[in-house]
Design an enzyme around this catalytic site. Sequence first.
Site, mmCIF file in Angstrom:
data_model
loop_
_atom_site.group_PDB
_atom_site.id
_atom_site.type_symbol
_atom_site.label_atom_id
_atom_site.label_comp_id
_atom_site.label_asym_id
_atom_site.label_seq_id
_atom_site.Cartn_x
_atom_site.Cartn_y
_atom_site.Cartn_z
ATOM 1 N N ARG A 162 0.956 -1.398 -0.142
ATOM 2 C CA ARG A 162 0.051 -0.079 -0.032
ATOM 3 C C ARG A 162 0.789 1.006 0.036
ATOM 4 N NH1 ARG A 162 -2.606 -3.424 -0.868
ATOM 5 N NH2 ARG A 162 -4.649 -4.279 -0.140
ATOM 6 N N SER A 239 -11.235 -0.761 2.836
ATOM 7 C CA SER A 239 -10.475 -0.997 4.137
ATOM 8 C C SER A 239 -9.913 0.228 4.619
ATOM 9 C CB SER A 239 -9.365 -1.964 3.677
ATOM 10 O OG SER A 239 -9.645 -3.134 3.222
ATOM 11 N N GLU A 338 -5.710 3.824 6.453
ATOM 12 C CA GLU A 338 -5.315 3.477 5.000
ATOM 13 C C GLU A 338 -5.536 4.596 4.001
ATOM 14 O OE1 GLU A 338 -5.827 -0.271 2.733
ATOM 15 O OE2 GLU A 338 -6.912 1.138 1.369
HETATM 16 C C1 LIG Z 1 -15.606 -0.338 -1.630
HETATM 17 C C2 LIG Z 1 -14.098 -0.098 -1.922
HETATM 18 C C3 LIG Z 1 -13.341 -1.128 -1.804
HETATM 19 C C4 LIG Z 1 -11.835 -1.041 -1.995
HETATM 20 N N1 LIG Z 1 -11.033 -2.201 -2.180
HETATM 21 C C5 LIG Z 1 -9.822 -1.932 -2.319
HETATM 22 C C6 LIG Z 1 -8.984 -3.097 -2.615
HETATM 23 O O1 LIG Z 1 -9.189 -4.193 -2.456
HETATM 24 N N2 LIG Z 1 -7.569 -2.699 -2.481
HETATM 25 C C7 LIG Z 1 -6.981 -1.548 -2.643
HETATM 26 O O2 LIG Z 1 -5.702 -1.458 -2.761
HETATM 27 N N3 LIG Z 1 -7.852 -0.513 -2.337
HETATM 28 C C8 LIG Z 1 -9.015 -0.700 -2.351
HETATM 29 N N4 LIG Z 1 -9.860 0.571 -2.004
HETATM 30 C C9 LIG Z 1 -9.519 1.870 -1.706
HETATM 31 C C10 LIG Z 1 -9.262 2.578 -3.029
HETATM 32 O O3 LIG Z 1 -10.222 1.996 -4.156
HETATM 33 C C11 LIG Z 1 -7.947 2.559 -3.743
HETATM 34 O O4 LIG Z 1 -7.140 3.111 -2.905
HETATM 35 C C12 LIG Z 1 -7.833 3.308 -5.209
HETATM 36 O O5 LIG Z 1 -6.850 3.167 -5.976
HETATM 37 C C13 LIG Z 1 -8.210 4.952 -4.951
HETATM 38 O O6 LIG Z 1 -8.573 5.168 -6.317
HETATM 39 P P1 LIG Z 1 -9.336 6.629 -6.521
HETATM 40 O O7 LIG Z 1 -9.468 6.819 -7.911
HETATM 41 O O8 LIG Z 1 -10.703 6.737 -5.808
HETATM 42 O O9 LIG Z 1 -8.352 7.727 -5.980
HETATM 43 P P2 LIG Z 1 -8.529 9.039 -4.737
HETATM 44 O O10 LIG Z 1 -9.366 8.424 -3.619
HETATM 45 O O11 LIG Z 1 -9.440 10.090 -5.502
HETATM 46 O O12 LIG Z 1 -7.098 9.394 -4.441
HETATM 47 C C14 LIG Z 1 -6.367 8.529 -3.589
HETATM 48 C C15 LIG Z 1 -4.960 9.341 -3.348
HETATM 49 O O13 LIG Z 1 -4.428 9.324 -4.787
HETATM 50 C C16 LIG Z 1 -3.824 10.506 -5.301
HETATM 51 N N5 LIG Z 1 -4.287 10.610 -6.753
HETATM 52 C C17 LIG Z 1 -5.373 9.936 -7.338
HETATM 53 N N6 LIG Z 1 -5.240 10.022 -8.372
HETATM 54 C C18 LIG Z 1 -3.967 10.679 -8.893
HETATM 55 C C19 LIG Z 1 -3.134 10.909 -9.967
HETATM 56 N N7 LIG Z 1 -3.663 10.839 -11.176
HETATM 57 N N8 LIG Z 1 -1.789 11.445 -9.677
HETATM 58 C C20 LIG Z 1 -1.362 11.530 -8.395
HETATM 59 N N9 LIG Z 1 -1.965 11.246 -7.265
HETATM 60 C C21 LIG Z 1 -3.224 10.954 -7.547
HETATM 61 C C22 LIG Z 1 -4.952 11.468 -4.405
HETATM 62 O O14 LIG Z 1 -4.446 12.753 -4.441
HETATM 63 C C23 LIG Z 1 -5.035 10.908 -3.087
HETATM 64 O O15 LIG Z 1 -4.003 11.288 -2.247
HETATM 65 C C24 LIG Z 1 -11.279 0.203 -1.734
HETATM 66 C C25 LIG Z 1 -12.155 1.489 -1.770
HETATM 67 C C26 LIG Z 1 -13.612 0.984 -1.738
HETATM 68 C C27 LIG Z 1 -14.755 2.414 -1.323
#
Ligand SMILES: Cc1cc2nc3c(=O)[nH]c(=O)nc-3n(C[C@H](O)[C@H](O)[C@H](O)COP(=O)(O)OP(=O)(O)OC[C@H]3O[C@@H](n4cnc5c(N)ncnc54)[C@H](O)[C@@H]3O)c2cc1C
Length: 352
Positions: A162, A239, A338
Site C-alpha cells: 500500500r 478497508s 489507509e
Molecule cells: C468499496 C471499496 C473497496 C476498495 N477495495 C480496495 C482493495 O481491494 N484494494 C485496494 O488497494 N484499495 C481498495 N480500495 C481503496 C481505493 O479504491 C484505492 O486506494 C484506489 O486506488 C483509490 O482510487 P481513487 O481513484 O478513488 O483515488 P482517490 O481516492 O481520488 O485518491 C487517492 C490518493 O491518490 C491521489 N491521486 C489520485 N489520482 C492521482 C493522480 N492521477 N496522480 C497523483 N495522485 C493521485 C490522491 O491525491 C489521493 O492522495 C477500496 C475502496 C472502496 C470504497
Amino acid sequence: MTFSADISPLNTMALTCHAKELVCLHSIDDVLPLFERLNQNNMPFVIVSNGSNIILPKTLDATVISPTLTGQNMLFEDDDFVHLEVMAGEVWHDFVVASVEKGWYGLENLALIPSWVGASPVQNIGAYGVQVEDVLESVTAFHIPTMTFQTLSKADCQFGYRDSIFKQQVGKWLILSVTFKLHKKPLINTKYGDVAKTAREIATADNRHIITPKDTMQAIIQIRQSKIPDVKDLPNCGSFFKNPIVKKAIATDLKHQFPNLVTFAMPHSDDVKLAAGWLIDQSGLKGKGVFPILTHINQALVLTNHAPFSASQQDIKNAMQLIQDTVEQKFSIRLEPEPVWIEADGSIRQTH
Ligand SMILES: Cc1cc2nc3c(=O)[nH]c(=O)nc-3n(C[C@H](O)[C@H](O)[C@H](O)COP(=O)(O)OP(=O)(O)OC[C@H]3O[C@@H](n4cnc5c(N)ncnc54)[C@H](O)[C@@H]3O)c2cc1C
C-alpha cells in the site's frame, strides 16, 4: 473566503466538502498552464480521482484537480504479452473487465476496486494476492516541483505494501498515464480465501472442468459483493486500516495468547502480516463505532457512513480513535488508517 466548488459527489465516504475551485483536466496540454497559474497565485491543490480513498474536510482552501484524461493505447505486443498505456481518468474496473474480455490477463484479482487508473499506483492497489505492481511497467507523470514530464520505471515507483513514491511524495506528482504488461496466456491465481472454490462453482455451472481467468474475475466480483457494501448503498472507503506488519517474534507471542490469530507470511521477508479486520472483530467492534460511523457488520475493516452528506471528518476521527484504542488495549498494536486524510488547508496528514 468563498468555497464555491461543491466536490461532495467526488468522495465515496459521502462527506460534504466545498473547495475553492474544481479543475477537470481533459488534456495533457492543460497540465503545464494549470500548475503555472497555481504557482503564480501560491494556490494549494489536491488531486482527486474517484475519491474512494480520501477523507475530506468540510471546507477545502485549495484547488481540486480531477485528472479526467481518458483513452488507451496499445504500444506493442508479442506472442506472450501486450503493452498498453492507459490514461489516468479511465475507470479501473471497466479496464479490468475489458482486458479480460480481450484475452489479456493479470488484472482479474483486482476487479471491482473503485479506483481510476491514475490512482492505482499511488497506494499500489492490491487484493486477493495481487498488487498493481505485478502488472505495471511504467508510469508517466508530471513532477510538480521541477515542472517536468517524466516516465518512471517500476523500480522508480518504489512500490511497497500500500505504498509508492507517489504516496511518500504526496503533492509532488500528477500521474497522467500508466503502462501495463498483460499476459496473453491465461494466468490464474486462486490461492486467496474462497476464490478457488467460487471459481470452480462458476466453471461447473457452465459445464466446464477448467477454470478460466474470467471465472477468477467473476469469483472475485461475487466474493467482494457479498462482503463489501456498495458505496451507493452505504458510503465507505474500503478497508479503513492497513493490515499491520509485525516482526515474527511479536506474531508468535500473540499467537500464544490468541491461538486463532490470522497471519500471512510476507514474501521476501521474515515479517508477518496480521488481519486488521480480525483484530477489530475480536475486539468486539463488528457493527460498532461512534454513530454515524460504524464498522460494517460483514467486514469489520470497512468503516461505513450512516449519515451521508451530514457526517464530518471529525465523526470519522472519533470512530477511528475508538477502534485504534480498543484494539491497542487488547493486542498492543496501533492500527494505521489507509485512506488519505486531507486537511482544510489542502495539506495531507500521513499519520494519526
Ligand atoms: C468499496 C471499496 C473497496 C476498495 N477495495 C480496495 C482493495 O481491494 N484494494 C485496494 O488497494 N484499495 C481498495 N480500495 C481503496 C481505493 O479504491 C484505492 O486506494 C484506489 O486506488 C483509490 O482510487 P481513487 O481513484 O478513488 O483515488 P482517490 O481516492 O481520488 O485518491 C487517492 C490518493 O491518490 C491521489 N491521486 C489520485 N489520482 C492521482 C493522480 N492521477 N496522480 C497523483 N495522485 C493521485 C490522491 O491525491 C489521493 O492522495 C477500496 C475502496 C472502496 C470504497
